[in-house]
Design an enzyme around this catalytic site. Structure first.
Site: not given
Length: 410
Positions: A216, A298
């Protein structure tokens, strides 16, 4: 009402920069002198265009210092002497230009040199056009200075000399005096000595794969300010912080974490230590969810569309610390970052979590609460709601720390 008794016998160096608000400094000097403060003044070249050296000298009854190259003063290393002989340096008005020079460490005139050479605390009273104050460059400069421990009072909202309205008016002389008195009062008081505090701050980063994460916009500025303010009042502070770009606040033991589960573990370790935690302030913006099965490699595009991310709830740190038991801190404070109906939503959260206080703020788009330097908070307790005016996050931290100290004293 701030007690001004702490001002008697103090020495203030007043730096007057070039802005229309400089005229208020004459009244500020008079009122400080009435309260037993010795005032010396540094007047910038631009400041002298708004108030005369003779007026300032008459009110301070001392030399007005203006020139870095004065042979009389500099033969005694005057800029060093000025920077060290005061108990507090006050910059009023603190213009955008002077704040920028302070932030970058310039020493191109006497005022900037004194501010760079000082080892004493500094309080600034910003004053400028609203657009200048809100410009990202000024906000970044102010943030950097606050991170270094520079205090701020104002600016206030109102109509300015340019006929624009908004934040940018210098604080009134009595507001500045209150801030000066509060500084001297705090610097001599340690009401939280012997108390142990736990503070959480910043965001958490929940990995999706080794290079991506859920997070955030929390900067950690408010949590770090609270930790610093509690330490300044004498508390033994453990700060558990998610990833931020902030320096460690002075006087705090800092535990760096990344995920919500790591934050919970660090909080429980602090809570369950041999010396119990008296105060817990959960200011961190903890991610509510994490990826249930984060990849150890990944994730790559394979032509089959985006991967499905299954989310699972993170542990509830505030509720865990609020649970009744022998290790529960005597005062548990949570934060509620809301985007609508702030007080009602936060009031319900306080009851649901079981904490003692909730500090609620509005983080809707356009508020700049996340990442900004200011905050507007509502303190929600069992006996009601106290709404505070918009102020810098350092000021919110200091005021909250004082409220905690008063509660603990009761």
């Amino acid at each position: 009402m701030v007690d001004h008794a702490s001002l008697t016998g103090k020495r203030v160096l007043l730096v007057i920069a070039g802005g229309i608000a400089a005229y208020k400094c004459l009244d500020l000097i008079r009122r400080l002198r009435e309260r037993g403060v010795t005032v010396r003044a540094v007047l910038t070249e631009a400041g002298a265009r708004f108030v005369t050296p003779l007026s300032v000298q008459a009110l301070t009854e001392d030399t007005v210092y203006r020139d870095l190259w004065s042979l009389t003063d500099e033969s005694e290393m005057g800029h060093i002497r000025l920077s060290r002989e005061a108990d507090l340096i006050v910059v009023a008005p603190a213009t955008a230009d002077l704040l920028a020079r302070m932030a970058t460490g310039m020493a191109d005139d006497l005022a900037a040199t004194v501010l760079l050479a000082t080892d004493k605390p500094v309080l600034v009273a910003p004053a400028m056009n609203v657009r200048m104050w809100q410009h990202p460059a000024t906000q970044d400069n102010m943030s950097r200075l606050e991170q270094r421990g520079v205090r701020r009072v104002g600016p206030n909202d109102g109509v300015m000399a340019c006929n624009e309205f908004g934040p940018g008016r210098m604080a009134e002389p009595m507001e500045i005096i209150d801030a000066i008195a509060a500084f001297f009062t705090e610097s001599g008081r340690k009401p939280l000595a012997g108390k142990r505090a736990l503070v959480t701050s910043g965001p958490t980063h929940e990995p999706i794969d080794p290079v991506r994460y859920i997070a955030n916009r929390s900067s950690g500025k408010q949590g770090h300010a609270i930790a610093a303010a509690l330490a300044a009042l004498g508390a033994d502070v453990t700060l558990v912080s998610g990833p931020t770009r902030l320096p460690d606040p002075p006087g705090c033991t800092v535990v760096a974490i990344e995920t919500a589960r790591e934050m919970l573990a660090a909080c429980l370790a602090a809570r369950d230590a041999a010396v119990p935690v008296d105060i817990a302030v959960c200011a961190a913006a903890v991610a509510d969810w994490r990826v249930a099965g984060a990849s150890d490699r990944k994730l790559k595009k394979d032509g089959g569309g985006p991967p499905a991310l299954a989310l699972t709830e993170n542990p509830d740190i505030l509720a865990t610390l609020s649970q009744a038991g022998p290790r529960r801190p005597a005062l548990v404070i949570g934060f509620a970052a809301e985007t609508g109906d702030v007080v009602a939503t936060a009031t319900a959260k306080r009851a649901r979590k079981g904490c003692d206080w909730i500090v609620a703020n509005d983080v809707s788009l356009g508020t700049t609460t996340f990442g900004g330097t200011d905050n507007t908070v509502h303190i929600i307790r069992a006996d009601g709601v106290e709404s505070w005016p918009t102020m810098g996050k350092d000021a919110v931290g200091a005021r909250l720390a004082e409220a905690i100290a008063a509660h603990v004293a009761d």
